[in-house]
Write a protein that holds these residues in place. Structure first.
Motif, PDB file in Angstrom:
ATOM      1  N   UNK A  28      78.008  47.497  85.873  1.00 35.68           N
ATOM      2  CA  UNK A  28      78.409  47.010  84.559  1.00 35.68           C
ATOM      3  C   UNK A  28      77.385  47.479  83.524  1.00 35.68           C
ATOM      4  N   UNK A  29      77.872  48.052  82.440  1.00 32.57           N
ATOM      5  CA  UNK A  29      76.999  48.678  81.457  1.00 32.57           C
ATOM      6  C   UNK A  29      76.561  47.693  80.381  1.00 32.57           C
ATOM      7  N   UNK A  30      75.262  47.704  80.082  1.00 34.67           N
ATOM      8  CA  UNK A  30      74.745  46.817  79.040  1.00 34.67           C
ATOM      9  C   UNK A  30      75.214  47.288  77.673  1.00 34.67           C
ATOM     10  N   UNK A  31      75.052  46.417  76.679  1.00 37.46           N
ATOM     11  CA  UNK A  31      75.454  46.751  75.318  1.00 37.46           C
ATOM     12  C   UNK A  31      74.536  46.086  74.317  1.00 37.46           C
ATOM     13  N   UNK A  32      74.736  46.416  73.048  1.00 40.36           N
ATOM     14  CA  UNK A  32      73.884  45.866  72.002  1.00 40.36           C
ATOM     15  C   UNK A  32      74.675  45.085  70.954  1.00 40.36           C
ATOM     16  N   UNK A  33      75.895  44.738  71.276  1.00 44.24           N
ATOM     17  CA  UNK A  33      76.736  43.968  70.366  1.00 44.24           C
ATOM     18  C   UNK A  33      77.927  43.424  71.109  1.00 44.24           C
ATOM     19  N   UNK A  34      78.750  42.646  70.441  1.00 44.63           N
ATOM     20  CA  UNK A  34      79.851  41.966  71.132  1.00 44.63           C
ATOM     21  C   UNK A  34      80.981  42.877  71.586  1.00 44.63           C
ATOM     22  N   UNK A  35      81.026  44.120  71.070  1.00 47.22           N
ATOM     23  CA  UNK A  35      82.172  44.982  71.318  1.00 47.22           C
ATOM     24  C   UNK A  35      82.484  45.244  72.781  1.00 47.22           C
ATOM     25  N   UNK A  36      81.460  45.412  73.606  1.00 47.26           N
ATOM     26  CA  UNK A  36      81.708  45.741  75.012  1.00 47.26           C
ATOM     27  C   UNK A  36      81.630  44.577  75.968  1.00 47.26           C
ATOM     28  N   UNK A  37      81.509  43.362  75.439  1.00 46.12           N
ATOM     29  CA  UNK A  37      81.240  42.212  76.300  1.00 46.12           C
ATOM     30  C   UNK A  37      82.386  41.910  77.261  1.00 46.12           C
ATOM     31  N   UNK A  38      83.611  41.979  76.793  1.00 51.16           N
ATOM     32  CA  UNK A  38      84.755  41.659  77.657  1.00 51.16           C
ATOM     33  C   UNK A  38      84.887  42.667  78.793  1.00 51.16           C
ATOM     34  N   UNK A  39      84.686  43.941  78.483  1.00 49.19           N
ATOM     35  CA  UNK A  39      84.717  44.960  79.539  1.00 49.19           C
ATOM     36  C   UNK A  39      83.591  44.731  80.530  1.00 49.19           C
ATOM     37  N   UNK A  40      82.410  44.434  80.008  1.00 53.16           N
ATOM     38  CA  UNK A  40      81.267  44.160  80.885  1.00 53.16           C
ATOM     39  C   UNK A  40      81.561  42.982  81.805  1.00 53.16           C
ATOM     40  N   UNK A  41      82.175  41.931  81.296  1.00 55.84           N
ATOM     41  CA  UNK A  41      82.482  40.764  82.138  1.00 55.84           C
ATOM     42  C   UNK A  41      83.383  41.148  83.306  1.00 55.84           C
ATOM     43  N   UNK A  42      84.383  41.957  83.030  1.00 56.70           N
ATOM     44  CA  UNK A  42      85.292  42.373  84.115  1.00 56.70           C
ATOM     45  C   UNK A  42      84.536  43.193  85.162  1.00 56.70           C
TER      46      UNK A  42
END
Length: 272
Positions: A28-42
């Motif tokens: 799962x790839x980290x991010x720096x804002x809310x945009x990728x959070x849902x993908x990261x959760x999956x």
């Protein structure tokens, strides 16, 4: 070497080379804002299931939200850069010491029992209790799992908080915590603010109950080298256990100083 063996060796070598250039399965790839959070959760949920995390915890994780307040707090921890005197004033050390001395007397039996079992005197425990939550009055109102999941996703310190998230998910599976558990900005819970990994390792009962939280804190300090009867000021044997509790130098010195004053060991100048 025969020709057939030469060919076989070449084929094996080519296969190994091909495998070496094929990318491994992405974590799962980290991010720096809310945009990728849902993908990261999956992505993270799939990884967690593969590591034995149960459906109760996975469902709780999938219901988490990106915690903007947690990210803002994580970016602005300015108090740890203050001088000791400034830090003590900002955190209300005088009030903590005065209330702490009163609690040491009124809860003498509880503190005596804790000291007998773990070797930790009341002073540093009371100082931590007062510093962390104002003796239980300020335990935080953030969703614990959302806070920790957001920090595990965030690129600033993903390794540390990924470990905390796995611990939190295990605690949810066991029913110790839930998806609705509330805590402070970084996911700390209870009267003395335990992170999930420390709950797994040192927790002794419901940490919203003061006696359990203080026993757990003493258990942590003992496990990190606390020796009964030894000093806990900077340079003394037990100061290292206080350092294990919190990495900020000014915090460590404040706990040692307030603990000494609560235990009746002299004024501020003598303790520094």
């Amino acid at each position: 070497m025969t020709e057939s063996r030469t060919v076989a060796t070449a084929v094996i070598g080519a296969a190994a080379l091909l495998l070496s250039v094929i990318p491994a399965a992405h974590a799962a790839q980290c991010g720096s804002g809310p945009g990728g959070f849902e993908t990261w959760k999956r992505e993270f949920s799939a990884e967690a299931q593969g590591k034995g995390i149960g459906q109760t915890a996975i469902s709780a994780l999938m219901q988490t939200n990106y915690a903007s307040a947690t990210i803002n707090a994580d970016r602005s921890q300015h108090s740890f850069s203050l001088s000791l005197d400034q830090f003590l004033a900002k955190r209300g050390a005088t009030t903590i010491v005065a209330r702490g001395r009163s609690l040491k007397q009124s809860q003498a039996a509880m503190f005596a029992s804790i000291e007998q079992r773990y070797g930790v005197p009341p002073g540093p425990l009371i100082a931590i209790w007062g510093m962390e939550t104002g003796f239980g009055s300020q335990r935080g109102n953030q969703n614990m799992l959302s806070s920790i999941a957001t920090l595990a996703y965030d690129c600033r310190r993903p390794e540390f908080f990924t470990e905390q998230l796995y611990a939190a998910l295990k605690l949810v599976d066991r029913g110790v915590l839930s998806g609705a558990t509330r805590g402070s900005m970084h996911g700390e819970v209870g009267q003395t603010q335990f992170m999930p990994k420390n709950i797994l390792a040192y927790g002794t009962g419901n940490l919203e109950v003061a006696a359990n939280a203080l026993s757990s804190t003493a258990n942590f300090l003992k496990a990190n080298g606390w020796r009964a009867g030894a000093g806990y000021q900077p340079g003394e044997p037990n100061f290292a256990a206080i350092q294990a509790w919190n990495a900020a130098g000014v915090y460590q010195k404040a706990i040692a100083l307030m603990g000494r004053q609560i235990d009746g060991g002299g004024g501020a100048a003598a303790a520094r």
